[in-house]
Structure formats: structure tokens, C-alpha cells
Design a protein around this motif. Structure first.
Motif, short mmCIF file in Angstrom:
data_model
loop_
_atom_site.label_atom_id
_atom_site.label_comp_id
_atom_site.label_asym_id
_atom_site.label_seq_id
_atom_site.Cartn_x
_atom_site.Cartn_y
_atom_site.Cartn_z
N ILE A 267 -9.78 21.21 -2.64
CA ILE A 267 -9.23 19.85 -2.50
C ILE A 267 -7.95 19.89 -1.67
CG2 ILE A 267 -8.19 17.92 -3.75
CD1 ILE A 267 -11.18 17.98 -4.00
N PHE A 268 -7.10 20.88 -1.95
CA PHE A 268 -5.84 21.00 -1.22
C PHE A 268 -6.10 21.33 0.25
CE2 PHE A 268 -1.88 23.37 -0.10
CZ PHE A 268 -0.99 22.33 -0.30
N ALA A 269 -7.07 22.19 0.53
CA ALA A 269 -7.41 22.53 1.92
C ALA A 269 -7.94 21.31 2.67
CB ALA A 269 -8.44 23.66 1.94
N ALA A 270 -8.83 20.56 2.03
CA ALA A 270 -9.37 19.35 2.67
C ALA A 270 -8.27 18.32 2.89
CB ALA A 270 -10.48 18.76 1.80
N LEU A 271 -7.35 18.19 1.93
CA LEU A 271 -6.24 17.24 2.07
C LEU A 271 -5.35 17.60 3.25
CD1 LEU A 271 -4.59 14.85 0.88
CD2 LEU A 271 -3.38 16.55 -0.52
N ASN A 272 -5.02 18.89 3.40
CA ASN A 272 -4.16 19.32 4.50
C ASN A 272 -4.78 19.02 5.86
OD1 ASN A 272 -2.13 20.26 2.84
ND2 ASN A 272 -2.87 22.36 2.82
N ILE A 273 -6.03 19.42 6.03
CA ILE A 273 -6.69 19.22 7.33
C ILE A 273 -6.90 17.73 7.60
CG2 ILE A 273 -8.75 19.75 8.67
CD1 ILE A 273 -9.01 22.33 7.13
N TYR A 274 -7.22 16.97 6.56
CA TYR A 274 -7.39 15.52 6.72
C TYR A 274 -6.10 14.86 7.20
CZ TYR A 274 -8.03 10.64 5.28
OH TYR A 274 -8.08 9.26 5.25
N LEU A 275 -4.98 15.22 6.57
CA LEU A 275 -3.70 14.65 6.99
C LEU A 275 -3.34 15.05 8.42
CD1 LEU A 275 -1.53 15.02 3.76
CD2 LEU A 275 -2.35 12.90 4.81
N ASP A 276 -3.67 16.29 8.81
CA ASP A 276 -3.41 16.72 10.19
C ASP A 276 -4.19 15.86 11.18
OD1 ASP A 276 -1.81 18.71 9.15
OD2 ASP A 276 -3.39 20.22 9.18
N ILE B 200 0.83 -1.21 0.00
CA ILE B 200 0.00 0.00 0.00
C ILE B 200 0.86 1.26 0.00
CG2 ILE B 200 -1.72 1.30 1.33
CD1 ILE B 200 -2.80 -1.36 2.32
N LEU B 201 2.01 1.21 0.68
CA LEU B 201 2.82 2.42 0.87
C LEU B 201 3.23 3.11 -0.43
CD1 LEU B 201 5.10 1.38 3.88
CD2 LEU B 201 3.39 3.22 3.82
N PRO B 202 3.75 2.40 -1.46
CA PRO B 202 4.15 3.12 -2.69
C PRO B 202 2.98 3.82 -3.37
CG PRO B 202 5.11 0.92 -2.63
CD PRO B 202 4.12 0.97 -1.53
N ALA B 203 1.86 3.13 -3.48
CA ALA B 203 0.68 3.75 -4.10
C ALA B 203 0.20 4.95 -3.31
CB ALA B 203 -0.44 2.71 -4.24
N PHE B 204 0.27 4.85 -1.99
CA PHE B 204 -0.15 5.96 -1.12
C PHE B 204 0.70 7.20 -1.37
CE2 PHE B 204 0.76 8.21 2.86
CZ PHE B 204 -0.51 8.66 3.20
N PHE B 205 2.01 7.04 -1.42
CA PHE B 205 2.89 8.20 -1.59
C PHE B 205 2.82 8.76 -3.02
CE2 PHE B 205 5.09 6.46 2.20
CZ PHE B 205 5.10 7.61 2.96
N VAL B 206 2.58 7.91 -4.02
CA VAL B 206 2.45 8.40 -5.39
C VAL B 206 1.23 9.32 -5.52
CG1 VAL B 206 1.90 7.70 -7.76
CG2 VAL B 206 3.70 6.52 -6.50
N VAL B 207 0.09 8.88 -4.98
CA VAL B 207 -1.13 9.70 -5.06
C VAL B 207 -0.97 10.98 -4.25
CG1 VAL B 207 -3.61 9.74 -4.61
CG2 VAL B 207 -2.53 7.64 -5.44
N LEU B 208 -0.30 10.88 -3.10
CA LEU B 208 -0.07 12.06 -2.27
C LEU B 208 0.78 13.10 -2.99
CD1 LEU B 208 -0.25 13.59 0.42
CD2 LEU B 208 1.72 12.24 1.21
N ILE B 209 1.84 12.66 -3.66
CA ILE B 209 2.72 13.57 -4.39
C ILE B 209 1.97 14.22 -5.55
CG2 ILE B 209 4.78 13.68 -5.83
CD1 ILE B 209 6.00 11.52 -4.02
N THR C 293 -7.91 8.71 -0.01
CA THR C 293 -8.62 8.43 1.25
C THR C 293 -8.73 6.93 1.49
OG1 THR C 293 -9.88 10.48 0.95
CG2 THR C 293 -10.73 8.87 2.52
N ILE C 294 -9.04 6.17 0.45
CA ILE C 294 -9.14 4.71 0.60
C ILE C 294 -7.78 4.11 0.96
CG2 ILE C 294 -9.59 2.57 -0.65
CD1 ILE C 294 -11.72 4.09 -2.26
N LEU C 295 -6.72 4.56 0.30
CA LEU C 295 -5.38 4.05 0.61
C LEU C 295 -4.97 4.41 2.04
CD1 LEU C 295 -3.54 4.85 -2.74
CD2 LEU C 295 -4.19 2.59 -1.87
N GLN C 296 -5.32 5.64 2.47
CA GLN C 296 -5.00 6.04 3.83
C GLN C 296 -5.79 5.21 4.84
OE1 GLN C 296 -2.94 9.11 5.42
NE2 GLN C 296 -3.08 7.14 6.45
N GLY C 297 -7.05 4.92 4.54
CA GLY C 297 -7.85 4.07 5.43
C GLY C 297 -7.30 2.66 5.52
#
Length: 302
Positions: free
Chosen positions: A277-286, A134-143, A166-170
Motif C-alpha cells: 500500500i505504501f509503495a503504491a501510494l508513493n508512486i501514485y503521488l509521484d 476537500i483539502l482537510p480531509a485529503f491531508f488527514v487521510v494522507l497523514i 484516491t477519491i479525494l485526490q481525484g
């Protein structure tokens, strides 16, 4: 002909120059009209004595226009803010919170599936490769989401990428939660919700501008990452406890900063209304990182 003389500066934005220009134009018209009523001598060429314009007439036709250097085009106060209208700000904030709520619901559902489905929990514990896959796919989508600004604003590509992330993070959090008891995960969820709500309310009402701490928090995050890599090779209870505490503090500050970036207003920096999308991504990661470090704290204490 109107002679303009530059004197001491005044502020053009105040409208002080308008009556001077209007007066110059009116007097010029009046002078021309008065000259038209003067008749020339009936016989012989017209003779002039002295200069065509006397010193008095030159003084009468001389006006002062004062120019101020205060109002400049590059003045930041004259630039319109992306949140100049309250309706745009409210719509942006509502959209971000709706997207964020959907992300948290999906993530919580996936974690619950890993936590209470015993067959899946046992399978994950026996197959560690699933987490590493899961980790490589997670970081690719995040980047892609973090670096590709145009793609982040294109609908529906931005929603598809955010949903995949979100699915990969879950799934990633689900594989981590299987190493903890259900009671510890529930306590961590409750604590994260309480901390998130408190910090959000604090960020909305405080006069302190946390958006100025962006560079400082990035340095602290980099130090935290190096610290975490060292802990892979160092087995110490107190060092791990300190790591979890530092992570909780740093991402608490990040949450306050990202909320202020979203609401804009009197803060130094803010996000463009198209960057929902960027704002939601930042707060979600926090929030997710807060949950991860609080879960570590609870696991270490218990």
C-alpha cells in the motif's frame, strides 16, 4: 583431554576447522583404546616413573583450532533480504502495479467527469468552498496512511483508506482541471504517461542507485513548498514557469527513486514486501504531482 591452542585466525565458514576437530576426536579415541590393551604388572603396586604425561604425549594431544573474525553475526551480507526469493519480489511488484492501475483509472474517471460535465464544471467555478472543503480531509487521510504503519498493513482497512484517498485526490484534481481547457488536460495526461513509462524503464535498468538521494530530494521538496508559498504573493510569469519546471524535475527523480525502492535488488534501500500500500501510494503521488506540474507548464506556455 584435548588441549586447544588458539593460533592464527582462519575462516570458519570455509569449513577448515572441521577436519581439525574430527582429527582431535579420533586421535583421542584411539589413544584411549590403546591404553585399554596395556596390562598392569601381576604382582605389587604399579609404579610410575617421572610425570604422568610426557612432553611427547602432550605435544601429540595438542591441536590447533583457528578462529576467524571475518564472519560476524552483525555482518549485513549474511542478513536475508526481504526479496531473497524471486517469487516474493514478483508478487509484490505485480500487486503494487495492479493497485496503482486501479488508482489511476479512478482518478482519470473523476477528472473526466469534472472536465466534460459542463453543469458540474460551472458549479465548481461558482462554489470555491468545495475545493477548500476537500483539502482537510485529503491531508488527514494522507497523514494516516503515511504515519500509521500497522493500520497500513491491516486488510481491509488499508484498502479502504487508500480508496478514500484516491477519491479525494481525484476530486481535488477535478476542481483544478476546471480552470484549464480540455485539450490542455489531455496533452498533460499524454505527456505524464510518456514520462512515467520512460522513467520507470530507466529506473528498472539503470545501475545508478537513486535510493541514496532520499534525503537530498526531501530537502529539495521542502524548498519547493516554500517557493510555492511565496508565489501566492508574487505574480510573475517567469517565476511560475520556473516553479513548474522545478516541480517536474523533482518528482521525476522521486518517481525513479520510489520505483527502485519497490523493486529492491541491488539497491541500498528497499521496501518490505508487506508495504504494498505504501509503495503504491508513493508512486501514485509521484505521477499525480508530475501531472499537476506538467499541466501548469502547458497552461503557462499556451
Amino acid at each position: 583431554k584435548v588441549d586447544l591452542e588458539v593460533s592464527e585466525p582462519i575462516d570458519f565458514s570455509a569449513g577448515d576447522h572441521q577436519h581439525l576437530i574430527r582429527k582431535a576426536a579420533d586421535d583421542n579415541i584411539q589413544t584411549k583404546s590403546n591404553k585399554s590393551y596395556k596390562t598392569s604388572p601381576p604382582f605389587g603396586p604399579q609404579q610410575t616413573h617421572g610425570k604422568p604425561h610426557s612432553k611427547a604425549s602432550q605435544q601429540a594431544d595438542t591441536y590447533v583450532v583457528e578462529i576467524s573474525e571475518e564472519a560476524t553475526p552483525n555482518d549485513s551480507s549474511t542478513l536475508a533480504s526481504p526479496f531473497s526469493e524471486g517469487s516474493i519480489r514478483r508478487a509484490f511488484i505485480i500487486k503494487v502495479f495492479l493497485i496503482l492501475s486501479a488508482q489511476l483509472v479512478v482518478t482519470g474517471s473523476i477528472i473526466s467527469m469534472f472536465l466534460f460535465w459542463m453543469t458540474l464544471k460551472s458549479w465548481v467555478l461558482e462554489n470555491a468552498w468545495f475545493t477548500y472543503a476537500i483539502l482537510p480531509a485529503f491531508f488527514v487521510v494522507l497523514i494516516v496512511l503515511a504515519c500509521c504503519g500497522k493500520l497500513r498493513r491491516q486488510v481491509p482497512a488499508n484498502y479502504i483508506l487508500l480508496g478514500l484517498f484516491t477519491i479525494l485526490q481525484g476530486l481535488l484534481l477535478g476542481t483544478i482541471s476546471v480552470f484549464y481547457k480540455a485539450e490542455e488536460v489531455l496533452w498533460a495526461t499524454a505527456a505524464t504517461a510518456l514520462v512515467t513509462l520512460s522513467l520507470t524503464l530507466f529506473a528498472l535498468q539503470t545501475k545508478w542507485d537513486f535510493t541514496l538521494l532520499n534525503g537530498t530530494l526531501f530537502v529539495l521538496l521542502f524548498v519547493l513548498i516554500i517557493y510555492g508559498i511565496l508565489l501566492i504573493f508574487i505574480r510573475s510569469y517567469w517565476l511560475h514557469l520556473l516553479y513548474a519546471g522545478l516541480g517536474t524535475m523533482i518528482f521525476s527523480l522521486y518517481l525513479v527513486m520510489d520505483v527502485q525502492l519497490m523493486v529492491g535488488g541491488h539497491h541500498r534501500y528497499n521496501l518490505d514486501p508487506e508495504e504494498y500500500i505504501f509503495a503504491a501510494l508513493n508512486i501514485y503521488l509521484d505521477i499525480i504531482n508530475l501531472f499537476f506540474f506538467i499541466l501548469q507548464l502547458i497552461g503557462l506556455v499556451r
